[in-house]
Motif scaffolding. Structure first.
Motif, PDB file in Angstrom:
ATOM      1  N   ILE A 159      30.610  38.731  18.871  1.00  0.00           N
ATOM      2  CA  ILE A 159      30.880  37.618  18.537  1.00  0.00           C
ATOM      3  C   ILE A 159      31.651  36.456  20.124  1.00  0.00           C
ATOM      4  O   ILE A 159      31.831  35.960  20.481  1.00  0.00           O
ATOM      5  CB  ILE A 159      31.327  37.175  17.158  1.00  0.00           C
ATOM      6  N   VAL A 160      32.824  37.209  20.560  1.00  0.00           N
ATOM      7  CA  VAL A 160      33.344  37.046  21.395  1.00  0.00           C
ATOM      8  C   VAL A 160      32.577  37.111  22.590  1.00  0.00           C
ATOM      9  O   VAL A 160      32.214  35.775  23.908  1.00  0.00           O
ATOM     10  CB  VAL A 160      34.707  38.501  21.891  1.00  0.00           C
ATOM     11  N   LEU A 161      31.079  37.578  23.033  1.00  0.00           N
ATOM     12  CA  LEU A 161      30.714  37.419  24.112  1.00  0.00           C
ATOM     13  C   LEU A 161      29.866  36.474  23.960  1.00  0.00           C
ATOM     14  O   LEU A 161      29.300  35.284  24.892  1.00  0.00           O
ATOM     15  CB  LEU A 161      29.487  38.952  24.165  1.00  0.00           C
ATOM     16  N   TRP A 162      29.215  36.517  22.569  1.00  0.00           N
ATOM     17  CA  TRP A 162      28.297  34.820  22.841  1.00  0.00           C
ATOM     18  C   TRP A 162      28.842  33.285  22.858  1.00  0.00           C
ATOM     19  O   TRP A 162      28.593  32.850  23.541  1.00  0.00           O
ATOM     20  CB  TRP A 162      28.077  35.155  21.044  1.00  0.00           C
ATOM     21  N   VAL A 163      30.466  33.525  21.920  1.00  0.00           N
ATOM     22  CA  VAL A 163      31.089  32.523  22.415  1.00  0.00           C
ATOM     23  C   VAL A 163      31.551  32.214  24.173  1.00  0.00           C
ATOM     24  O   VAL A 163      31.421  30.823  24.384  1.00  0.00           O
ATOM     25  CB  VAL A 163      32.859  32.600  22.362  1.00  0.00           C
ATOM     26  N   ALA A 164      31.920  33.754  24.588  1.00  0.00           N
ATOM     27  CA  ALA A 164      31.880  33.563  26.221  1.00  0.00           C
ATOM     28  C   ALA A 164      30.554  32.702  27.462  1.00  0.00           C
ATOM     29  O   ALA A 164      30.264  31.875  28.031  1.00  0.00           O
ATOM     30  CB  ALA A 164      32.091  34.719  26.906  1.00  0.00           C
ATOM     31  N   GLY A 165      29.773  33.578  26.233  1.00  0.00           N
ATOM     32  CA  GLY A 165      28.462  33.151  26.720  1.00  0.00           C
ATOM     33  C   GLY A 165      28.127  31.795  26.654  1.00  0.00           C
ATOM     34  O   GLY A 165      27.824  30.594  27.607  1.00  0.00           O
ATOM     35  N   ILE A 166      28.699  30.872  25.689  1.00  0.00           N
ATOM     36  CA  ILE A 166      27.878  29.318  24.923  1.00  0.00           C
ATOM     37  C   ILE A 166      28.805  28.242  26.362  1.00  0.00           C
ATOM     38  O   ILE A 166      28.855  27.383  26.592  1.00  0.00           O
ATOM     39  CB  ILE A 166      28.056  29.410  23.798  1.00  0.00           C
ATOM     40  N   PHE A 167      30.521  28.949  26.063  1.00  0.00           N
ATOM     41  CA  PHE A 167      31.406  28.576  27.146  1.00  0.00           C
ATOM     42  C   PHE A 167      31.175  28.232  28.420  1.00  0.00           C
ATOM     43  O   PHE A 167      31.358  26.979  29.089  1.00  0.00           O
ATOM     44  CB  PHE A 167      32.381  29.042  26.973  1.00  0.00           C
ATOM     45  N   VAL A 168      30.611  29.277  28.803  1.00  0.00           N
ATOM     46  CA  VAL A 168      30.234  29.373  29.885  1.00  0.00           C
ATOM     47  C   VAL A 168      28.910  27.852  30.604  1.00  0.00           C
ATOM     48  O   VAL A 168      28.466  27.371  31.645  1.00  0.00           O
ATOM     49  CB  VAL A 168      29.629  30.271  30.463  1.00  0.00           C
ATOM     50  N   LEU A 169      28.353  28.193  29.459  1.00  0.00           N
ATOM     51  CA  LEU A 169      27.008  27.267  29.808  1.00  0.00           C
ATOM     52  C   LEU A 169      27.136  26.153  29.128  1.00  0.00           C
ATOM     53  O   LEU A 169      26.969  25.544  30.175  1.00  0.00           O
ATOM     54  CB  LEU A 169      25.094  28.143  28.418  1.00  0.00           C
ATOM     55  N   GLY A 170      28.398  25.849  28.367  1.00  0.00           N
ATOM     56  CA  GLY A 170      28.338  24.848  28.113  1.00  0.00           C
ATOM     57  C   GLY A 170      28.814  23.912  29.679  1.00  0.00           C
ATOM     58  O   GLY A 170      28.643  22.916  30.163  1.00  0.00           O
ATOM     59  N   ILE A 171      30.031  24.793  30.567  1.00  0.00           N
ATOM     60  CA  ILE A 171      30.266  24.400  32.479  1.00  0.00           C
ATOM     61  C   ILE A 171      28.792  24.076  33.234  1.00  0.00           C
ATOM     62  O   ILE A 171      29.628  22.554  33.777  1.00  0.00           O
ATOM     63  CB  ILE A 171      31.001  25.785  32.433  1.00  0.00           C
ATOM     64  N   PHE A 172      28.393  24.321  33.198  1.00  0.00           N
ATOM     65  CA  PHE A 172      26.501  24.558  33.721  1.00  0.00           C
ATOM     66  C   PHE A 172      26.864  23.142  33.226  1.00  0.00           C
ATOM     67  O   PHE A 172      26.273  21.827  33.642  1.00  0.00           O
ATOM     68  CB  PHE A 172      26.119  25.230  33.577  1.00  0.00           C
ATOM     69  N   LEU A 173      25.861  22.828  31.768  1.00  0.00           N
ATOM     70  CA  LEU A 173      25.944  21.971  31.377  1.00  0.00           C
ATOM     71  C   LEU A 173      26.776  20.652  31.738  1.00  0.00           C
ATOM     72  O   LEU A 173      26.365  19.464  31.937  1.00  0.00           O
ATOM     73  CB  LEU A 173      25.579  21.724  29.929  1.00  0.00           C
ATOM     74  N   ILE A 174      27.504  20.509  31.340  1.00  0.00           N
ATOM     75  CA  ILE A 174      28.770  19.634  31.176  1.00  0.00           C
ATOM     76  C   ILE A 174      28.274  19.037  33.237  1.00  0.00           C
ATOM     77  O   ILE A 174      28.543  17.537  33.216  1.00  0.00           O
ATOM     78  CB  ILE A 174      29.639  19.247  31.261  1.00  0.00           C
ATOM     79  N   LYS A 175      28.847  20.082  33.577  1.00  0.00           N
ATOM     80  CA  LYS A 175      28.376  19.327  35.425  1.00  0.00           C
ATOM     81  C   LYS A 175      27.108  18.763  35.389  1.00  0.00           C
ATOM     82  O   LYS A 175      26.658  18.290  36.130  1.00  0.00           O
ATOM     83  CB  LYS A 175      28.430  20.564  36.284  1.00  0.00           C
ATOM     84  N   TRP A 176      26.528  19.431  34.936  1.00  0.00           N
ATOM     85  CA  TRP A 176      24.895  19.724  35.214  1.00  0.00           C
ATOM     86  C   TRP A 176      23.882  17.684  34.600  1.00  0.00           C
ATOM     87  O   TRP A 176      23.367  16.853  35.339  1.00  0.00           O
ATOM     88  CB  TRP A 176      23.405  20.440  34.559  1.00  0.00           C
TER      89      TRP A 176
END
Length: 78
Positions: free
Chosen positions: A14-31
């Motif tokens: 679950i920690v890895l999923w949350v971290a992955g979604i958080f990083v993906l969120g950074i890329f999506l916000i920038k895009w």
């Protein structure tokens, strides 16, 4: 010791999923910012009121804000 434990450093999935979604969120916000804000507000971008592109640091802060708002929304549903 299993290969999966070595690969994930013993962290719960679950920690890895949350971290992955958080990083993906950074890329999506920038895009999202880069493609939509200049298109929706060209006058504000030309006048310098709104930045046409945001930095990684700003995207990180916006991602944290979105995550906190999502958490508050989920907590308030109960």
């Amino acid at each position: 010791m299993r290969f999966r434990d070595i690969l994930f450093l013993g962290l719960p999935s679950i920690v890895l999923w949350v971290a992955g979604i958080f990083v993906l969120g950074i890329f999506l916000i920038k895009w999202f910012w880069m493609w939509t804000i200049p298109g929706l507000f060209p006058g504000a971008v030309a006048a310098g009121l709104v930045a046409a592109k945001i930095s990684w640091w700003t995207a990180l802060k916006l991602s944290v804000l979105v995550a906190l708002l999502a958490a508050i929304t989920n907590i308030s549903k109960r």
